[in-house]
Write an enzyme that holds these catalytic residues in place. Structure first.
Site, short mmCIF file in Angstrom:
data_model
loop_
_atom_site.label_atom_id
_atom_site.label_comp_id
_atom_site.label_asym_id
_atom_site.label_seq_id
_atom_site.Cartn_x
_atom_site.Cartn_y
_atom_site.Cartn_z
CB CYS A 112 -0.96 -0.04 1.18
SG CYS A 112 -2.41 1.03 0.99
CG HIS A 113 -0.18 4.93 1.45
ND1 HIS A 113 -1.42 4.30 1.45
CD2 HIS A 113 -0.37 6.11 0.80
CE1 HIS A 113 -2.31 5.08 0.85
NE2 HIS A 113 -1.71 6.18 0.44
#
Length: 215
Positions: A112-113
């Site tokens: 994800c991030h």
């Protein structure tokens, strides 16, 4: 199912704002495969996880960044959540911790991030990876190639896009961490058997005195 991870240490780097499922579920898979996992954070005590925009659980920190070194661990997991990596990438010690894993060519997984930490560590140039789509421009600007797929493996680096990818991500990191750790162990055994400063033995030396007399 151990798959070569039994007793091997995996660092999980996170702080407040970590997406709970992106930490907890891959960690469960690593623990089930026999790994020893430590949640590492800049601060002691607990960190506040989130479930999207809602507060999640408070997760106990096993060790602080000040107490550890990358050399103590066999692999690294970087979960996401927007605030978590955005905070960590302003922490010099956290960025250096990630950089040391990459420089040592140890297996690293980010979801994800989480790949924001790889960008900050200067570790994406020439690599192909995936992430949450909003990181695409950051990755490309840092010299990486961004792809849109559930799991991307580039040598020792494993990346995924989002929570929906967690089952595939967890399976990939268990398999790839075990493979990379085993490969690394075999390389180290080879180096110990034939140090770089010592040439491999000649056929005569391997054959002993009889070979020397017949040569």
């Amino acid at each position: 199912m151990e798959l070569g991870l039994k007793g091997h240490k995996v660092a999980i780097l996170a702080t407040d704002g970590v997406e709970q499922v992106e930490l907890v579920e891959p960690r469960k898979a690593l623990d089930a495969a026999g790994a020893v996992t430590h949640l590492i954070s800049p601060k002691a005590g607990t960190i506040q996880a989130v479930n999207h925009d809602e507060k999640g659980d408070e997760l106990p920190v096993d060790r602080t960044l000040a107490e550890v070194h990358a050399s103590e661990y066999d692999a690294l997991l970087l979960p996401g959540g927007v605030k978590n990596p955005d905070t960590l990438r302003t922490n010099v010690s956290a960025v250096q911790f990630v950089r040391e894993f990459m420089l040592a060519e140890k297996p690293v997984a980010a979801i994800c991030h989480g790949p924001w930490m790889l960008v900050e560590a200067g570790a994406v140039s020439g690599r192909t990876l995936t992430s949450w789509p909003s990181l695409k421009t950051d990755i490309r600007n840092a010299g990486g190639q961004w792809v849109d797929q559930p799991v991307q493996i580039d040598d020792q680096l494993i990346t995924s896009r989002k929570p929906d990818d967690i089952p595939a991500f967890s399976a990939a990191i268990v398999k790839q961490f075990a493979k990379d750790i085993d490969d690394r162990r075999m390389d180290e055994m080879g180096e110990q058997s034939f140090p770089a400063s010592d040439p491999p033995p000649s056929p005569t030396a391997i054959g002993g005195e009889g070979a020397a007399r017949s040569a």
